[in-house]
Structures are given as structure tokens and as C-alpha cells.
Design a protein around this motif. Structure first.
Motif, PDB file in Angstrom:
ATOM      1  N   TRP A   1      79.962-105.239  86.774  1.00 31.96           N
ATOM      2  CA  TRP A   1      79.596-106.704  87.216  1.00 31.96           C
ATOM      3  C   TRP A   1      79.582-106.714  88.881  1.00 31.96           C
ATOM      4  CZ3 TRP A   1      83.053-110.750  89.447  1.00 31.96           C
ATOM      5  CH2 TRP A   1      82.370-112.210  89.261  1.00 31.96           C
ATOM      6  N   ARG A   2      78.616-107.640  89.105  1.00 35.84           N
ATOM      7  CA  ARG A   2      78.127-107.641  90.836  1.00 35.84           C
ATOM      8  C   ARG A   2      79.210-107.673  91.551  1.00 35.84           C
ATOM      9  NH1 ARG A   2      76.707-112.680  88.567  1.00 35.84           N
ATOM     10  NH2 ARG A   2      77.141-114.193  90.014  1.00 35.84           N
ATOM     11  N   ASP A   3      80.313-108.461  91.412  1.00 33.78           N
ATOM     12  CA  ASP A   3      81.143-109.219  92.333  1.00 33.78           C
ATOM     13  C   ASP A   3      82.476-108.074  92.383  1.00 33.78           C
ATOM     14  OD1 ASP A   3      79.603-111.083  93.160  1.00 33.78           O
ATOM     15  OD2 ASP A   3      80.322-112.481  91.852  1.00 33.78           O
ATOM     16  N   VAL A   4      82.723-106.954  92.123  1.00 32.72           N
ATOM     17  CA  VAL A   4      83.852-106.138  91.907  1.00 32.72           C
ATOM     18  C   VAL A   4      83.546-104.946  92.663  1.00 32.72           C
ATOM     19  CG1 VAL A   4      84.851-107.028  90.024  1.00 32.72           C
ATOM     20  CG2 VAL A   4      83.646-105.061  89.784  1.00 32.72           C
TER      21      VAL A   4
ATOM     22  N   SER B   1      69.173-112.402  87.892  1.00 37.10           N
ATOM     23  CA  SER B   1      69.101-111.199  87.110  1.00 37.10           C
ATOM     24  C   SER B   1      68.463-111.793  85.628  1.00 37.10           C
ATOM     25  CB  SER B   1      70.694-110.893  86.707  1.00 37.10           C
ATOM     26  OG  SER B   1      71.374-110.470  87.797  1.00 37.10           O
ATOM     27  N   HIS B   2      67.883-110.421  85.092  1.00 39.17           N
ATOM     28  CA  HIS B   2      67.180-110.758  83.951  1.00 39.17           C
ATOM     29  C   HIS B   2      67.588-109.657  82.804  1.00 39.17           C
ATOM     30  CE1 HIS B   2      64.303-113.442  85.291  1.00 39.17           C
ATOM     31  NE2 HIS B   2      64.207-112.912  86.506  1.00 39.17           N
ATOM     32  N   TYR B   3      68.477-110.036  82.197  1.00 40.31           N
ATOM     33  CA  TYR B   3      69.123-109.195  80.855  1.00 40.31           C
ATOM     34  C   TYR B   3      69.609-110.032  79.863  1.00 40.31           C
ATOM     35  CZ  TYR B   3      73.649-109.947  83.437  1.00 40.31           C
ATOM     36  OH  TYR B   3      74.507-110.555  84.030  1.00 40.31           O
ATOM     37  N   PRO B   4      69.436-109.535  78.691  1.00 38.28           N
ATOM     38  CA  PRO B   4      69.743-110.373  77.276  1.00 38.28           C
ATOM     39  C   PRO B   4      71.239-110.667  77.051  1.00 38.28           C
ATOM     40  CG  PRO B   4      69.574-108.128  76.530  1.00 38.28           C
ATOM     41  CD  PRO B   4      69.322-108.183  78.410  1.00 38.28           C
ATOM     42  N   GLY B   5      71.452-111.422  76.107  1.00 40.76           N
ATOM     43  CA  GLY B   5      72.651-112.023  75.697  1.00 40.76           C
ATOM     44  C   GLY B   5      72.960-112.722  74.636  1.00 40.76           C
ATOM     45  N   TRP B   6      73.933-113.451  74.386  1.00 47.80           N
ATOM     46  CA  TRP B   6      74.216-114.199  73.227  1.00 47.80           C
ATOM     47  C   TRP B   6      74.004-115.432  73.535  1.00 47.80           C
ATOM     48  CZ3 TRP B   6      76.147-112.027  68.770  1.00 47.80           C
ATOM     49  CH2 TRP B   6      76.923-110.970  68.935  1.00 47.80           C
ATOM     50  N   SER B   7      73.876-116.615  72.651  1.00 46.62           N
ATOM     51  CA  SER B   7      73.449-117.860  72.679  1.00 46.62           C
ATOM     52  C   SER B   7      74.749-118.639  72.189  1.00 46.62           C
ATOM     53  CB  SER B   7      72.226-118.354  71.807  1.00 46.62           C
ATOM     54  OG  SER B   7      72.419-118.198  70.317  1.00 46.62           O
ATOM     55  N   MET B   8      74.829-119.821  72.535  1.00 44.11           N
ATOM     56  CA  MET B   8      76.298-120.392  72.065  1.00 44.11           C
ATOM     57  C   MET B   8      75.943-120.597  70.301  1.00 44.11           C
ATOM     58  SD  MET B   8      79.208-121.686  72.724  1.00 44.11           S
ATOM     59  CE  MET B   8      79.433-122.217  74.380  1.00 44.11           C
ATOM     60  N   GLU B   9      74.850-121.240  70.036  1.00 41.66           N
ATOM     61  CA  GLU B   9      74.734-121.205  68.660  1.00 41.66           C
ATOM     62  C   GLU B   9      74.925-120.098  67.806  1.00 41.66           C
ATOM     63  OE1 GLU B   9      70.638-122.185  67.514  1.00 41.66           O
ATOM     64  OE2 GLU B   9      69.678-120.334  67.923  1.00 41.66           O
ATOM     65  N   ALA B  10      74.731-119.018  68.054  1.00 41.45           N
ATOM     66  CA  ALA B  10      74.906-117.539  67.224  1.00 41.45           C
ATOM     67  C   ALA B  10      76.344-117.462  67.444  1.00 41.45           C
ATOM     68  CB  ALA B  10      74.104-116.500  67.896  1.00 41.45           C
TER      69      ALA B  10
ATOM     70  N   ASN C   1      83.524-109.767  69.061  1.00 34.98           N
ATOM     71  CA  ASN C   1      82.224-109.506  69.288  1.00 34.98           C
ATOM     72  C   ASN C   1      82.009-108.583  70.468  1.00 34.98           C
ATOM     73  OD1 ASN C   1      82.761-112.209  70.884  1.00 34.98           O
ATOM     74  ND2 ASN C   1      80.887-111.303  71.896  1.00 34.98           N
ATOM     75  N   GLY C   2      80.907-107.951  70.502  1.00 33.33           N
ATOM     76  CA  GLY C   2      80.548-107.029  71.596  1.00 33.33           C
ATOM     77  C   GLY C   2      78.987-106.851  72.024  1.00 33.33           C
ATOM     78  N   HIS C   3      78.615-106.221  73.249  1.00 34.45           N
ATOM     79  CA  HIS C   3      77.335-106.134  73.584  1.00 34.45           C
ATOM     80  C   HIS C   3      77.209-105.210  74.574  1.00 34.45           C
ATOM     81  CE1 HIS C   3      79.635-109.640  75.517  1.00 34.45           C
ATOM     82  NE2 HIS C   3      79.328-108.970  76.740  1.00 34.45           N
ATOM     83  N   GLU C   4      76.031-104.733  75.055  1.00 37.73           N
ATOM     84  CA  GLU C   4      75.944-103.774  75.739  1.00 37.73           C
ATOM     85  C   GLU C   4      75.447-103.967  77.250  1.00 37.73           C
ATOM     86  OE1 GLU C   4      72.273-101.310  74.082  1.00 37.73           O
ATOM     87  OE2 GLU C   4      72.688-102.468  72.520  1.00 37.73           O
ATOM     88  N   THR C   5      75.472-105.137  77.551  1.00 41.77           N
ATOM     89  CA  THR C   5      75.240-105.728  78.952  1.00 41.77           C
ATOM     90  C   THR C   5      76.521-105.892  79.551  1.00 41.77           C
ATOM     91  OG1 THR C   5      75.017-107.941  78.059  1.00 41.77           O
ATOM     92  CG2 THR C   5      72.870-106.740  78.507  1.00 41.77           C
ATOM     93  N   THR C   6      76.535-106.194  80.865  1.00 41.82           N
ATOM     94  CA  THR C   6      77.787-106.581  81.804  1.00 41.82           C
ATOM     95  C   THR C   6      78.487-107.958  81.393  1.00 41.82           C
ATOM     96  OG1 THR C   6      76.742-107.223  83.600  1.00 41.82           O
ATOM     97  CG2 THR C   6      77.092-105.044  83.611  1.00 41.82           C
TER      98      THR C   6
ATOM     99  N   VAL D   1      69.964-114.693  83.324  1.00 40.80           N
ATOM    100  CA  VAL D   1      69.529-116.099  84.012  1.00 40.80           C
ATOM    101  C   VAL D   1      70.714-116.934  84.148  1.00 40.80           C
ATOM    102  CG1 VAL D   1      67.159-115.691  83.704  1.00 40.80           C
ATOM    103  CG2 VAL D   1      68.650-116.986  81.962  1.00 40.80           C
ATOM    104  N   VAL D   2      71.612-116.826  83.023  1.00 39.21           N
ATOM    105  CA  VAL D   2      72.715-117.986  83.291  1.00 39.21           C
ATOM    106  C   VAL D   2      74.006-117.527  84.083  1.00 39.21           C
ATOM    107  CG1 VAL D   2      74.511-119.048  81.548  1.00 39.21           C
ATOM    108  CG2 VAL D   2      72.249-118.572  80.737  1.00 39.21           C
ATOM    109  N   VAL D   3      74.101-115.863  84.190  1.00 39.90           N
ATOM    110  CA  VAL D   3      74.969-115.674  84.894  1.00 39.90           C
ATOM    111  C   VAL D   3      74.760-115.745  86.465  1.00 39.90           C
ATOM    112  CG1 VAL D   3      76.295-113.363  85.428  1.00 39.90           C
ATOM    113  CG2 VAL D   3      75.807-113.971  83.127  1.00 39.90           C
ATOM    114  N   THR D   4      73.545-115.685  86.532  1.00 39.70           N
ATOM    115  CA  THR D   4      72.948-115.941  88.100  1.00 39.70           C
ATOM    116  C   THR D   4      73.805-117.107  88.527  1.00 39.70           C
ATOM    117  OG1 THR D   4      70.963-114.532  87.698  1.00 39.70           O
ATOM    118  CG2 THR D   4      71.050-116.010  89.720  1.00 39.70           C
ATOM    119  N   LYS D   5      73.839-118.175  87.812  1.00 38.64           N
ATOM    120  CA  LYS D   5      74.225-119.230  88.203  1.00 38.64           C
ATOM    121  C   LYS D   5      75.916-119.330  88.312  1.00 38.64           C
ATOM    122  CE  LYS D   5      70.459-121.497  85.951  1.00 38.64           C
ATOM    123  NZ  LYS D   5      69.895-122.189  84.589  1.00 38.64           N
ATOM    124  N   ASN D   6      76.606-118.499  88.001  1.00 38.57           N
ATOM    125  CA  ASN D   6      78.034-118.123  87.829  1.00 38.57           C
ATOM    126  C   ASN D   6      78.582-119.227  86.783  1.00 38.57           C
ATOM    127  OD1 ASN D   6      78.677-116.322  89.885  1.00 38.57           O
ATOM    128  ND2 ASN D   6      78.012-117.927  91.337  1.00 38.57           N
TER     129      ASN D   6
END
Length: 264
Positions: free
Chosen positions: A50-53, A172-181, A194-199, A205-210
Motif C-alpha cells: 500500500w502506497r502510504d507505508v 491508480s487503475h486496478y480491479p476490485g470488489w463492488s459493494m453490490e457483490a 473474502n480475499g483478493h490479489e490487489t493491495t 480509482v476509488v482508493v485514489t480518493k482515499n
């Protein structure tokens, strides 16, 4: 068959019925002859994070020539490498690492595969329809399951720049979960984690907005997640089990894990 026998034995033990020696041996044979897939990246200094550590440091305190043995000191944040996010990571007073029961660390594994969609759109967020399509092929997502999101983003490991995929505007452009899913999985199918491959849980695009609304939802509802998983392309959509090895850190808010898929 193997997973069914395992959970039958666990259920019998929980109900107070003795598990016979013959059944124990059969369980061991079934599990021992299964295929094991490591869903964990090895961690060390310089890995994607994660970018801030800050980066990890490793110091050798004792070494063979002087002491006859080696002891190293590892300094890193809890959310390092393939890691475990307990509820307290976001929610004050919530469950910490040492309060996660062992029964929540050995679960049926379901893998939602959206890697083809991600190849066409790195901002892709898995939808409820993706889950329903999985269920058309495999039946309902099992209650208490661990659901992992396969995006093949882990193939970018261990390149921090490729993992974060930041454009000229700093997005940033990487995939993720949606709230509906996520809401469907937890509220309708009653999964455990749950789990995923990204950070991150959310797309880049959402994480970029903190902004972390989906991760906050998961942890606020007393569930956990695992981030930066590996090798999900080697696991079937259904039929595997997952074993999560996490240190019992007192009041811990996160820590690297060893995650194994067991495929009968």
C-alpha cells in the motif's frame, strides 16, 4: 468427497461424538493426497505494498561465525505482503487477530474468476451478476465460505509500479470488489471472509480518493479479509478448502499470513 468427509468429522466432534481412529486415518489420507496450492507471496524488503507505508527492514542480530546461529529482526507494518485484515483494522474495539476463532481459518473456498474482464478493463469491479453467473455453473456459494476474487493481478508481482498502475494524473487503475457483490455474498450467502490479489478491496480509482467504503463494510460487520493473494489461477472455482495460518498477535490489527488451498 474429501471436503464433505472433513466437515462431517468436524461436525461430529463439535457435537461431542468421538471421531474414530479409522476415520481420522481416512481423513489424513484424503487430505494428505490432495493437491496443495500456496496462495501466498513471499514477503521481504522491496515488495509491492500500500502506497502510504514504508519498506520492510531486516537486521541480523546474531550470525553463525560469531554465535553459531542466526537471529534476524524483521520490521514491517502489519498489512505487509499477503496479509490478514481483522475487523479492528478499521473498527475501534472490534475483533483483533488473537480473537479470530480457529474454525474461521479453515473454510470452503469459492473463486470468482473475472480475469478476462480485467484484462480488457483494469478498473473492473466484480458485480453481483458475476456472482450469479458463478452460481449458475456451481450452485449457491456455500455458507461460511471464503470467497476469493481472481483477477490475475498477482502476475504483476513483484513490481510495485505495475501493481499500483498509476496514470499521469496520479490515479491508480486496478480491479476490485463492488459493494453490490460484497453485500450479496455476506447478506444473502452468509460467507465468512473474502480475499483478493490487489493491495486494496476497492478498485484503484476509488482508493485514489482515499475512500474505503467496501473494506469498512466488511470489517464493520465482523468479518475479515486477506489481501495480495497469489496463484488463484491454479485453484478451481469450487471444491477446494482454504487454510489460513495467521499469528495470534495480542490486540493485533493485521499481519502477514500463509494461505493454502487444499484441492481434493
Amino acid at each position: 468427497m474429501a471436503s464433505g468427509l472433513v466437515f462431517t468429522a468436524i461436525t461430529e466432534r463439535a457435537a461431542g461424538s468421538p471421531v474414530s481412529s479409522a476415520k481420522s486415518e481416512q481423513l489424513y489420507e484424503l487430505i494428505g493426497n490432495a493437491r496443495f496450492v500456496d496462495l501466498t507471496h513471499a514477503f521481504g524488503p522491496g515488495i509491492p505494498h500500500w502506497r502510504d507505508v514504508g519498506d520492510e527492514t531486516v537486521t541480523t542480530l546474531y550470525d553463525y561465525p560469531q554465535s553459531g546461529f542466526r537471529i534476524q529482526k524483521f520490521c514491517h507494518v502489519g498489512q505487509w505482503g499477503t496479509h490478514f485484515d481483522p475487523p479492528v483494522h478499521f473498527i475501534p474495539g472490534a475483533r483483533t487477530l488473537d480473537n479470530i476463532p480457529p474454525k474461521d481459518l479453515f473454510l470452503p473456498l469459492a473463486v470468482i474468476d473475472v480475469h478476462a474482464r480485467v484484462a480488457a478493463d483494469p478498473d473492473y469491479a466484480v458485480t453481483r451478476q458475476d456472482i450469479l453467473d458463478w452460481e449458475t455453473r456451481n450452485g449457491p456459494v456455500p455458507a461460511r465460505a471464503f470467497v476469493a476474487l481472481r483477477t490475475d493481478w498477482s502476475r504483476r508481482w513483484a513490481d510495485q509500479k505495475a501493481m499500483q498502475n498509476v496514470d499521469a494524473s496520479g490515479v491508480s487503475h486496478y480491479p476490485g470488489w463492488s459493494m453490490e457483490a460484497i453485500r450479496y455474498l455476506y447478506e444473502v450467502r452468509h460467507i465468512t471472509a473474502n480475499g483478493h490479489e490487489t493491495t486494496d478491496t476497492e478498485p484503484g480509482v476509488v482508493v485514489t480518493k482515499n475512500d474505503y467504503p467496501i473494506e469498512r463494510y466488511i470489517l464493520a460487520h465482523d468479518h475479515y479479509q486477506i489481501e495480495i493473494m497469489a496463484n488463484l489461477d491454479q485453484v478451481p472455482e469450487k471444491g477446494a478448502l482454504i487454510s489460513v495460518g495467521v499469528p495470534k498477535v495480542k490486540d493485533g490489527t493485521g499481519f502477514p499470513v500463509r494461505v493454502i488451498a487444499i484441492i481434493p
